[in-house]
Motif scaffolding. Structure first.
Motif, PDB file in Angstrom:
ATOM      1  N   ASP A  50       0.781  -1.287  -0.081  1.00 36.95           N
ATOM      2  CA  ASP A  50       0.101   0.002   0.003  1.00 36.95           C
ATOM      3  C   ASP A  50       0.796   1.234  -0.023  1.00 36.95           C
ATOM      4  OD1 ASP A  50      -2.073  -1.610  -0.020  1.00 36.95           O
ATOM      5  OD2 ASP A  50      -2.802  -1.260   1.900  1.00 36.95           O
ATOM      6  N   ALA A  51       1.861   1.297   0.782  1.00 34.69           N
ATOM      7  CA  ALA A  51       2.776   2.401   0.747  1.00 34.69           C
ATOM      8  C   ALA A  51       3.436   2.662  -0.578  1.00 34.69           C
ATOM      9  CB  ALA A  51       3.893   2.387   1.745  1.00 34.69           C
ATOM     10  N   ALA A  52       3.965   1.590  -1.157  1.00 32.26           N
ATOM     11  CA  ALA A  52       4.532   1.901  -2.536  1.00 32.26           C
ATOM     12  C   ALA A  52       3.560   2.333  -3.425  1.00 32.26           C
ATOM     13  CB  ALA A  52       4.824   0.155  -3.161  1.00 32.26           C
ATOM     14  N   ASP A  53       2.279   1.983  -3.669  1.00 35.78           N
ATOM     15  CA  ASP A  53       1.387   2.508  -4.314  1.00 35.78           C
ATOM     16  C   ASP A  53       0.989   3.981  -3.840  1.00 35.78           C
ATOM     17  OD1 ASP A  53       1.022   0.475  -6.034  1.00 35.78           O
ATOM     18  OD2 ASP A  53      -0.976  -0.173  -5.088  1.00 35.78           O
ATOM     19  N   TYR A  54       1.023   4.048  -2.665  1.00 39.19           N
ATOM     20  CA  TYR A  54       0.668   5.368  -2.231  1.00 39.19           C
ATOM     21  C   TYR A  54       1.732   6.623  -2.488  1.00 39.19           C
ATOM     22  CZ  TYR A  54      -0.389   9.420   1.049  1.00 39.19           C
ATOM     23  OH  TYR A  54      -0.626  10.529   1.592  1.00 39.19           O
ATOM     24  N   TYR A  55       2.901   6.139  -2.338  1.00 36.18           N
ATOM     25  CA  TYR A  55       3.998   7.061  -2.874  1.00 36.18           C
ATOM     26  C   TYR A  55       4.745   6.726  -4.211  1.00 36.18           C
ATOM     27  CZ  TYR A  55       4.478   8.186   2.296  1.00 36.18           C
ATOM     28  OH  TYR A  55       4.077   8.646   3.355  1.00 36.18           O
ATOM     29  N   ARG A  56       4.058   5.822  -4.904  1.00 38.59           N
ATOM     30  CA  ARG A  56       4.732   5.625  -6.151  1.00 38.59           C
ATOM     31  C   ARG A  56       6.242   5.324  -6.139  1.00 38.59           C
ATOM     32  NH1 ARG A  56       2.464   9.270 -10.831  1.00 38.59           N
ATOM     33  NH2 ARG A  56       3.954   8.082 -11.931  1.00 38.59           N
ATOM     34  N   ASN A  57       6.600   4.520  -5.079  1.00 41.01           N
ATOM     35  CA  ASN A  57       8.165   4.434  -4.696  1.00 41.01           C
ATOM     36  C   ASN A  57       8.329   2.724  -4.207  1.00 41.01           C
ATOM     37  OD1 ASN A  57      10.444   6.330  -4.603  1.00 41.01           O
ATOM     38  ND2 ASN A  57      10.560   5.004  -2.553  1.00 41.01           N
ATOM     39  N   THR A  74      -4.567   6.169   1.413  1.00 44.32           N
ATOM     40  CA  THR A  74      -5.849   6.164   0.731  1.00 44.32           C
ATOM     41  C   THR A  74      -5.377   6.106  -0.752  1.00 44.32           C
ATOM     42  OG1 THR A  74      -6.797   7.810   2.223  1.00 44.32           O
ATOM     43  CG2 THR A  74      -7.991   7.603   0.102  1.00 44.32           C
ATOM     44  N   LEU A  75      -5.773   5.063  -1.366  1.00 43.83           N
ATOM     45  CA  LEU A  75      -5.072   4.693  -2.647  1.00 43.83           C
ATOM     46  C   LEU A  75      -6.172   5.183  -3.802  1.00 43.83           C
ATOM     47  CD1 LEU A  75      -3.588   1.375  -2.191  1.00 43.83           C
ATOM     48  CD2 LEU A  75      -2.363   3.639  -1.812  1.00 43.83           C
TER      49      LEU A  75
END
Lengths: 181, 354
Positions: free
Chosen positions: B155-162, B189-190
């Motif tokens: 989820d963090a990867a998607d959120y930050y695009r990182n 929140t994606l």
């Protein structure tokens, strides 16, 4: 308070990893804290294998056994040489006397010689030698219930090998008898 | 859901599938081989694709491609394999794409060994690739935490695009512990991946996935944008555990499996009248700098305990900012620190003080 630190060691193929897994699995079934840590390396069939198992009432910190094993279950000679020194004073040393002629060097341990291969052979399945040793361990420490181990074994074997439960139950029983005072 | 006894590497695979991972690209290397083994068996059953690439470089570039298309994708490897992936990782970071990378660390340098180590700290927190980029780096200490962090990681990867990296070692990969696959509701929140190259169908302009900026002004602007993102991560993604630090005579800092050994040592020290606290970074980057502010002035020293020759110690010195003496205890090459060794080091530092 329960705080078992068990080394299971032997040749690859003797079922030492499974033995350790069953202790862990049974402990988990009983709601205890457990860990299972295998040796891993460039090893092959016939090479040495061992695992460190912990079963405790309290959360497990380091899953590594250094020189603080409460019990060592030893299935072959190289493992005796390697792990005898890792057991705490007054700890249990279970030796598979079918394959190990040598006696324990230390005098501050509770040493039990179990002719596991012979017992397993008499039962009609040499592969249950690990379960004989496990039975002896359970009798000595009461770390987990035999029924929990059998439940764990059922899950491990799956339906296809469910017919092997009875002989394993018998092997555990015989192992327990072998160390019963 | 009931607890299951699982091997660490398999739990990684199961957690990734539960977190919605649909694509896995990898290349075998010990001690993480059970991850691809598990994924090869289970991912297709869950509507996903497993592919063993011809090399680590190919695998990470497949991750790059799949991520560019908007897929939930991961790869896993171990230290020298992660070194090979660095080119792809900096491209993915530069192109602002999400993915999860698992590093089950083994001894180095070079091919090193296959036993547990933490000597990739610099590789994972400083980036082995080129340019000003950062990964969110998470280091669980047990299998339950590993499983729980997997959802956070995706989820963090998607959120930050990182890219997000999950760091373990051979011990956590190979060991079995009970795990429970519980529902993890993350804070992120994606939104829809409107940037992904999913085909325009003639309805919209092309989306372009790219890390090449030939105009220096544009590239600088891009770097400022990335930096803003990393600043957000520093503000929002610090994770750590801190126990007994406020009145500690000495504070030990350790992450991952080493922190478990340190806890055993702390229990022994307590019996002997030495108050030792622990700071356990869960996010290696961003490093929990503020955690150190809770340490009292009277604390005699901070000790970095690592399975390396001393890498995290640099971050500890930055966090300490000269306020305390910083010392080090470590084993390397696949040797695992013992509680006794740590206790002896602490006593040496304390000068026999009870």
């Amino acid at each position: 308070m329960l705080n078992e630190k068990v080394i299971c060691a032997g040749f690859g193929g003797q079922g030492v990893m499974l033995m350790g897994q069953l202790i862990s699995y049974a402990g988990m079934i009983e709601g205890k804290e457990v860990s299972w840590l295998p040796s891993y390396g460039p090893e092959m069939r016939g090479g040495t294998a061992n695992c460190a198992v912990m079963v405790s009432d309290k959360p497990i910190g380091s899953p590594v056994i250094t020189d603080n094993a409460t019990t060592a279950i030893i299935m072959n000679l190289p493992s005796l040489d390697k792990f005898e020194t890792d057991v705490i004073a007054d700890g249990n040393l279970l030796i598979n006397s079918s394959l190990i002629e040598k006696k324990a060097a230390r005098e501050d341990l509770k040493v039990y010689y179990v002719p596991a291969n012979e017992i397993a052979n008499d039962l009609g399945n040499l592969k249950t030698a690990n379960m004989v040793m496990l039975g002896a361990y359970l009798e000595l420490t009461k770390a987990v219930e035999i029924e929990s181990v059998l439940s764990a074994l059922k899950k491990t074997l799956g339906d296809a090998k469910a017919h092997l439960i009875d002989i394993n139950r018998e092997a555990i029983k015989k192992g327990a008898e072998a160390v019963r005072a | 859901m009931a607890k299951i006894l699982m091997k660490g590497n398999e739990a990684i695979g199961a957690a990734a599938i539960k977190a919605g991972c649909k694509y896995f690209f990898g290349y075998p290397i010990t001690p993480q081989n059970e991850v691809p083994e598990y994924m090869s068996r289970e991912l297709p059953k869950n509507g996903g694709v497993f592919l063993q690439a011809e090399s680590e470089v190919a695998a990470i570039n497949m991750v790059y491609g799949a991520s560019g298309c908007g897929a939930r994708v991961m790869t896993s490897s171990s230290s020298p394999g992660i070194a090979l992936k660095q080119e792809g990782i900096t491209y993915i970071a530069g192109a602002e794409l999400p993915c999860v990378i698992v590093n089950i660390v083994r001894g180095g340098p070079g091919l090193g060994g296959i036993q547990p180590a933490q000597s990739d700290y610099n590789q994972v927190t400083r980036g082995g690739g080129n340019g000003d980029y950062k990964l969110l780096v998470l280091a669980p200490a047990n299998l339950q935490e590993m499983v729980d962090l997997m959802q956070e990681a995706f989820d963090a990867a998607d959120y930050y695009r990182n890219p997000v990296m999950l760091v373990g070692d051979g011990m956590i990969g190979q060991m079995m512990e009970p795990v429970e696959f519980r529902e993890i509701k993350t804070k992120y929140t994606l939104s829809e991946k409107t940037w992904a190259t999913t085909g325009t169908k003639g309805q919209r302009p092309h989306n372009i996935i790219n890390s090449l900026f030939l105009d220096p002004a544009q590239l600088e602007e891009h770097n400022h944008k990335l930096q803003k993102k990393y600043d957000d991560m520093k503000a929002n993604e610090v994770r750590y555990e801190s126990v007994g630090v406020e009145d500690a005579d000495i504070v030990l800092v350790a992450y991952g499996t080493t922190s478990r050994i340190v806890r055993n040592a702390i229990a022994t020290l307590k019996e002997e009248g030495i108050k030792a606290g622990i700071i356990r970074p869960i996010s290696l980057w961003p490093f929990p700098m503020a955690a150190f502010d809770a340490i009292p002035e009277t604390c005699k020293a901070i000790v970095s305990v690592e399975m390396s020759m001393g890498q995290m110690i640099d971050d500890i010195k930055i966090a300490s900012n000269g306020r305390w003496a910083v010392d080090f205890y470590g084993r390397s090459g696949g040797m695992i620190p013992t509680p006794d060794g740590i206790v002896a080091k602490v006593k040496e530092i304390m000068g026999g003080v009870k």
